[in-house]
Design a protein around this motif. Sequence first.
Motif, PDB file in Angstrom:
ATOM      1  N   VAL A  32       0.794  -1.224   0.000  1.00  0.00           N
ATOM      2  CA  VAL A  32       0.000   0.000   0.000  1.00  0.00           C
ATOM      3  C   VAL A  32       0.827   1.274   0.000  1.00  0.00           C
ATOM      4  O   VAL A  32       0.347   2.324  -0.406  1.00  0.00           O
ATOM      5  CB  VAL A  32      -0.955   0.047   1.209  1.00  0.00           C
ATOM      6  CG1 VAL A  32      -1.965  -1.083   1.108  1.00  0.00           C
ATOM      7  CG2 VAL A  32      -0.185  -0.053   2.512  1.00  0.00           C
ATOM      8  N   ASP A  33       2.047   1.209   0.469  1.00  0.00           N
ATOM      9  CA  ASP A  33       2.859   2.418   0.416  1.00  0.00           C
ATOM     10  C   ASP A  33       4.328   2.045   0.423  1.00  0.00           C
ATOM     11  O   ASP A  33       4.671   0.869   0.444  1.00  0.00           O
ATOM     12  CB  ASP A  33       2.519   3.380   1.574  1.00  0.00           C
ATOM     13  CG  ASP A  33       2.906   2.763   2.915  1.00  0.00           C
ATOM     14  OD1 ASP A  33       3.349   1.609   2.943  1.00  0.00           O
ATOM     15  OD2 ASP A  33       2.750   3.454   3.929  1.00  0.00           O
ATOM     16  N   LEU A  34       5.167   3.031   0.405  1.00  0.00           N
ATOM     17  CA  LEU A  34       6.597   2.781   0.311  1.00  0.00           C
ATOM     18  C   LEU A  34       7.089   1.908   1.454  1.00  0.00           C
ATOM     19  O   LEU A  34       7.800   0.928   1.253  1.00  0.00           O
ATOM     20  CB  LEU A  34       7.354   4.114   0.316  1.00  0.00           C
ATOM     21  CG  LEU A  34       8.859   3.989   0.168  1.00  0.00           C
ATOM     22  CD1 LEU A  34       9.221   3.413  -1.181  1.00  0.00           C
ATOM     23  CD2 LEU A  34       9.537   5.330   0.398  1.00  0.00           C
ATOM     24  N   HIS A  35       6.663   2.278   2.651  1.00  0.00           N
ATOM     25  CA  HIS A  35       7.058   1.512   3.834  1.00  0.00           C
ATOM     26  C   HIS A  35       6.695   0.042   3.649  1.00  0.00           C
ATOM     27  O   HIS A  35       7.477  -0.857   3.946  1.00  0.00           O
ATOM     28  CB  HIS A  35       6.334   2.100   5.044  1.00  0.00           C
ATOM     29  CG  HIS A  35       6.624   1.395   6.322  1.00  0.00           C
ATOM     30  ND1 HIS A  35       7.770   1.634   7.038  1.00  0.00           N
ATOM     31  CD2 HIS A  35       5.935   0.466   7.002  1.00  0.00           C
ATOM     32  CE1 HIS A  35       7.770   0.872   8.114  1.00  0.00           C
ATOM     33  NE2 HIS A  35       6.664   0.153   8.123  1.00  0.00           N
TER      34      HIS A  35
ATOM     35  N   ARG B 233       8.431  16.423  -4.214  1.00  0.00           N
ATOM     36  CA  ARG B 233       7.126  16.376  -4.864  1.00  0.00           C
ATOM     37  C   ARG B 233       6.200  17.393  -4.195  1.00  0.00           C
ATOM     38  O   ARG B 233       5.450  18.088  -4.848  1.00  0.00           O
ATOM     39  CB  ARG B 233       6.533  14.987  -4.759  1.00  0.00           C
ATOM     40  CG  ARG B 233       5.128  14.904  -5.280  1.00  0.00           C
ATOM     41  CD  ARG B 233       4.571  13.501  -5.201  1.00  0.00           C
ATOM     42  NE  ARG B 233       5.059  12.660  -6.275  1.00  0.00           N
ATOM     43  CZ  ARG B 233       5.073  11.329  -6.211  1.00  0.00           C
ATOM     44  NH1 ARG B 233       4.650  10.724  -5.118  1.00  0.00           N
ATOM     45  NH2 ARG B 233       5.494  10.614  -7.230  1.00  0.00           N
ATOM     46  N   HIS B 234       6.303  17.462  -2.896  1.00  0.00           N
ATOM     47  CA  HIS B 234       5.418  18.361  -2.177  1.00  0.00           C
ATOM     48  C   HIS B 234       6.007  18.654  -0.808  1.00  0.00           C
ATOM     49  O   HIS B 234       6.658  17.812  -0.214  1.00  0.00           O
ATOM     50  CB  HIS B 234       4.047  17.707  -2.024  1.00  0.00           C
ATOM     51  CG  HIS B 234       3.015  18.610  -1.400  1.00  0.00           C
ATOM     52  ND1 HIS B 234       2.330  19.542  -2.138  1.00  0.00           N
ATOM     53  CD2 HIS B 234       2.576  18.713  -0.135  1.00  0.00           C
ATOM     54  CE1 HIS B 234       1.511  20.187  -1.321  1.00  0.00           C
ATOM     55  NE2 HIS B 234       1.635  19.700  -0.101  1.00  0.00           N
TER      56      HIS B 234
ATOM     57  N   VAL C 200       6.644  18.576   6.463  1.00  0.00           N
ATOM     58  CA  VAL C 200       6.550  17.230   5.906  1.00  0.00           C
ATOM     59  C   VAL C 200       6.987  17.273   4.453  1.00  0.00           C
ATOM     60  O   VAL C 200       6.407  17.988   3.641  1.00  0.00           O
ATOM     61  CB  VAL C 200       5.115  16.680   6.003  1.00  0.00           C
ATOM     62  CG1 VAL C 200       5.057  15.279   5.421  1.00  0.00           C
ATOM     63  CG2 VAL C 200       4.655  16.669   7.436  1.00  0.00           C
TER      64      VAL C 200
ATOM     65  N   ILE D 295       7.524  15.308   0.961  1.00  0.00           N
ATOM     66  CA  ILE D 295       7.158  14.123   0.195  1.00  0.00           C
ATOM     67  C   ILE D 295       7.993  14.119  -1.069  1.00  0.00           C
ATOM     68  O   ILE D 295       7.980  15.083  -1.840  1.00  0.00           O
ATOM     69  CB  ILE D 295       5.661  14.142  -0.156  1.00  0.00           C
ATOM     70  CG1 ILE D 295       4.842  14.244   1.131  1.00  0.00           C
ATOM     71  CG2 ILE D 295       5.272  12.898  -0.938  1.00  0.00           C
ATOM     72  CD1 ILE D 295       3.390  14.566   0.888  1.00  0.00           C
TER      73      ILE D 295
ATOM     74  N   GLY E   5       8.262   8.654  -3.202  1.00  0.00           N
ATOM     75  CA  GLY E   5       7.252   8.177  -2.272  1.00  0.00           C
ATOM     76  C   GLY E   5       7.689   8.237  -0.830  1.00  0.00           C
ATOM     77  O   GLY E   5       6.979   7.799   0.066  1.00  0.00           O
ATOM     78  N   ARG E   6       8.863   8.750  -0.603  1.00  0.00           N
ATOM     79  CA  ARG E   6       9.331   8.823   0.765  1.00  0.00           C
ATOM     80  C   ARG E   6       8.727  10.026   1.459  1.00  0.00           C
ATOM     81  O   ARG E   6       8.546  11.080   0.847  1.00  0.00           O
ATOM     82  CB  ARG E   6      10.857   8.956   0.751  1.00  0.00           C
ATOM     83  CG  ARG E   6      11.499   8.170   1.861  1.00  0.00           C
ATOM     84  CD  ARG E   6      12.981   8.192   1.752  1.00  0.00           C
ATOM     85  NE  ARG E   6      13.534   8.516   3.051  1.00  0.00           N
ATOM     86  CZ  ARG E   6      14.812   8.421   3.353  1.00  0.00           C
ATOM     87  NH1 ARG E   6      15.672   8.061   2.439  1.00  0.00           N
ATOM     88  NH2 ARG E   6      15.235   8.716   4.550  1.00  0.00           N
ATOM     89  N   VAL E   7       8.423   9.889   2.713  1.00  0.00           N
ATOM     90  CA  VAL E   7       7.853  10.980   3.488  1.00  0.00           C
ATOM     91  C   VAL E   7       8.753  11.237   4.690  1.00  0.00           C
ATOM     92  O   VAL E   7       9.028  10.327   5.459  1.00  0.00           O
ATOM     93  CB  VAL E   7       6.435  10.638   3.965  1.00  0.00           C
ATOM     94  CG1 VAL E   7       5.884  11.752   4.828  1.00  0.00           C
ATOM     95  CG2 VAL E   7       5.516  10.399   2.791  1.00  0.00           C
ATOM     96  N   GLU E   8       9.229  12.440   4.824  1.00  0.00           N
ATOM     97  CA  GLU E   8      10.067  12.792   5.968  1.00  0.00           C
ATOM     98  C   GLU E   8       9.452  13.970   6.698  1.00  0.00           C
ATOM     99  O   GLU E   8       8.873  14.867   6.092  1.00  0.00           O
ATOM    100  CB  GLU E   8      11.480  13.173   5.505  1.00  0.00           C
ATOM    101  CG  GLU E   8      12.290  12.005   4.989  1.00  0.00           C
ATOM    102  CD  GLU E   8      12.688  11.035   6.090  1.00  0.00           C
ATOM    103  OE1 GLU E   8      12.985  11.504   7.210  1.00  0.00           O
ATOM    104  OE2 GLU E   8      12.687   9.824   5.825  1.00  0.00           O
ATOM    105  N   GLN E   9       9.611  13.958   8.014  1.00  0.00           N
ATOM    106  CA  GLN E   9       9.014  15.023   8.800  1.00  0.00           C
ATOM    107  C   GLN E   9      10.074  15.641   9.702  1.00  0.00           C
ATOM    108  O   GLN E   9      11.011  14.972  10.125  1.00  0.00           O
ATOM    109  CB  GLN E   9       7.904  14.439   9.664  1.00  0.00           C
ATOM    110  CG  GLN E   9       8.363  13.181  10.371  1.00  0.00           C
ATOM    111  CD  GLN E   9       7.370  12.645  11.366  1.00  0.00           C
ATOM    112  OE1 GLN E   9       6.761  13.393  12.091  1.00  0.00           O
ATOM    113  NE2 GLN E   9       7.224  11.342  11.364  1.00  0.00           N
TER     114      GLN E   9
ATOM    115  N   GLU F 277       5.826   2.662 -10.907  1.00  0.00           N
ATOM    116  CA  GLU F 277       4.385   2.799 -11.131  1.00  0.00           C
ATOM    117  C   GLU F 277       3.732   3.792 -10.187  1.00  0.00           C
ATOM    118  O   GLU F 277       2.755   4.422 -10.529  1.00  0.00           O
ATOM    119  CB  GLU F 277       3.701   1.441 -10.919  1.00  0.00           C
ATOM    120  CG  GLU F 277       3.915   0.464 -12.067  1.00  0.00           C
ATOM    121  CD  GLU F 277       3.430  -0.922 -11.675  1.00  0.00           C
ATOM    122  OE1 GLU F 277       2.675  -1.016 -10.684  1.00  0.00           O
ATOM    123  OE2 GLU F 277       3.834  -1.894 -12.345  1.00  0.00           O
ATOM    124  N   SER F 278       4.266   3.896  -8.994  1.00  0.00           N
ATOM    125  CA  SER F 278       3.512   4.654  -8.000  1.00  0.00           C
ATOM    126  C   SER F 278       3.926   6.103  -7.894  1.00  0.00           C
ATOM    127  O   SER F 278       4.956   6.519  -8.306  1.00  0.00           O
ATOM    128  CB  SER F 278       3.640   3.999  -6.627  1.00  0.00           C
ATOM    129  OG  SER F 278       4.995   3.960  -6.231  1.00  0.00           O
TER     130      SER F 278
END
Lengths: 340, 340
Positions: free
Chosen positions: B101-104, B135-136, B150, B152, B156-160, B339-340
């Motif tokens: 479902v997600d990168l993790h 990306r954002h 945050v 993005i 697909g990686r998300v860092e905070q 793909e994602s």
Amino acid sequence: MAHDERRLEVLRAIVQDYVSTNDPVGSKALADRHDLGVSPATIRNDMAVLEEQGYITQPHTSAGRVPTDKGYRLFVDRLSAVKPLSVAERRAIERFLDGAVDLHDVLGRTVRLLAQLTRQVAVVQYPTLSRSAVRHLEVVQVAAARLMLVLITDTGRVEQRVVDCPADIDAGAVAELRTLLNSAFSGVKLTDAGDKVPELLETAPQHLRGLVATVSATLLETLVEPSEDRLVIGGTANLARGSALDFHGTVSPLLEALEEQVVVLRLISEVDAGTVLVRIGEENDHEALTGASLVTVGYGSRDRALGGLGIVGPTRMDYPTNMAAVRAVARYVGQILAES
Amino acid sequence: MAHDERRLEVLRAIVQDYVSTNDPVGSKALADRHDLGVSPATIRNDMAVLEEQGYITQPHTSAGRVPTDKGYRLFVDRLSAVKPLSVAERRAIERFLDGAVDLHDVLGRTVRLLAQLTRQVAVVQYPTLSRSAVRHLEVVQVAAARLMLVLITDTGRVEQRVVDCPADIDAGAVAELRTLLNSAFSGVKLTDAGDKVPELLETAPQHLRGLVATVSATLLETLVEPSEDRLVIGGTANLARGSALDFHGTVSPLLEALEEQVVVLRLISEVDAGTVLVRIGEENDHEALTGASLVTVGYGSRDRALGGLGIVGPTRMDYPTNMAAVRAVARYVGQILAES
DNA sequence: GCTGGCACTCCGACCGTGCGAGTGCCAGCA
DNA sequence: TGCTGGCACTCGCACGGTCGGAGTGCCAGC
């Protein structure tokens, strides 16, 4: 009655000696190392009774005695006081946890710290989603018909999901969606999020209904699932190091269970903040954890445990010290998370 | 010359037998199990030469021979073909990775898959921030004078990160800041983000300058740091299981090195997508990895490796199979992330 | 109810032996 | 020149017997 009391004293001595020496402890050694005021022969009688009651056992005839799970249980419940940490240890905790930059970092440091303090495997649960509330929901378009949903909780956790949409979406819709979702869900506990959906669907403008439905579905299905709770594990080297013998030869089933996460997760989430919970050997129904003990506690503010943390080790562990370490670390983590 | 060729054939046979049986292999066993066309006596002569050249060694007189690191190196470079995966294995890869479902989740499944396929410790690096682009950027106010940033990435990686600000901030400023940051950084590679800051500071409206400076500083300092690269590790149970003997007794230094992450991270990030890299025993300069081999490869699209993945195991491992598994898994992961 | 003494058990370390695997070398053969 | 069979030799390891010591249970005495 002084009778029974001394017998318990003998049990305590056995546990302490066995934990520190890893050798089955005999009556003579006990009399030498502890001031029990009686002779080895008397101790032997007490030990015979303790064995009959199931608190200790001997690996083979003519070896010393070893505590059973039941013996450890009695020791933890009635014979030990939680040992205060040394000043050096308290300072180590502060030094270790200060300067963490985000939740991931805090939990990573926590697990290393706990592993180092206790010389056991440490386990830290991410703040449970089911006890968190939405702080912010972000929607990012990653493709024409694909959105990425980023959930930020009030506990600092960040979760992401990719949502495939039936039709292409334009940038305006994304912005609208973002506003809509935030006004609907901001501050709402994740467990209550489901209730908000019908209302949200009604108030949503016609052209967004489909989109909102899709997105809400993903949100509920994936984020409220308790299985989405995560675990950080550290200090597995401690397993391989000394205690290979404590787990009749191989530690690999235990390592597998740890990596599997689900078992440990279930055990670790049954905690209250502030109350240290000890599970000893057979008390863990899962097979791989037989022979292991867990010392767990919840962290978070007083009234609400965000998640659990603890250690996993052989039943032959220093419970008072470890319980103190686990409790102290949980308290600090709670403080730090409350600040951020 | 047919001379040399046969000698290499003998080396190959030794490696194969030793890997599968874990016993030092003797001349007779070799002659029995392989069609070398010559007698044990001849093989003995070849083995004497191979030993002199440093490709094999005997643990003690009158035991069979064992490949040295140099021997494995020759085997990997010249004597082995990467073994194609079985259909079942290919299917297992697809089945395992689909539905993430997600990168993790993708990386978690990858590491489990790799550990299961190779029966070794698997290691997967998060997509390197230094090769990712923004990306954002999301800005969330978590307290009067505290923001959460945050990031993005396009991978697909998300860092905070939490940013403490010198003064209280009002909601309007947050929104402005968000717009400002996104227009400045969207699509920008993280390595180039530093160059954008001066420009951003100039164009920022007066009343936001201080805030932008603070936030940019955090962004650069914490997110561009290569140390922020993460690692997912799995299959440590495989270490404890069979190969305790391969690491002269204890695997705990190796486990420690793995948890430390930094060493493995350095090794694993020196990879190209598509080229499987093998490091054998002593070739790893780090002490804890002496006696271990790494098989690594980059994943991502053809022209750009997002990160590395691979396995860590004893030098006595099945290189052809493991190289195939690592390569195949990397290819699938690359596809899925594309793909994602 | 505690203690010292005593006989008994039994694990584990120690040791010597023998076996077998494997080697190196050598002489003979193609 | 290179391969082969034979042979003497080495050496680790599994096997089995012995011995000591730690620990126990029991009993008689205080």
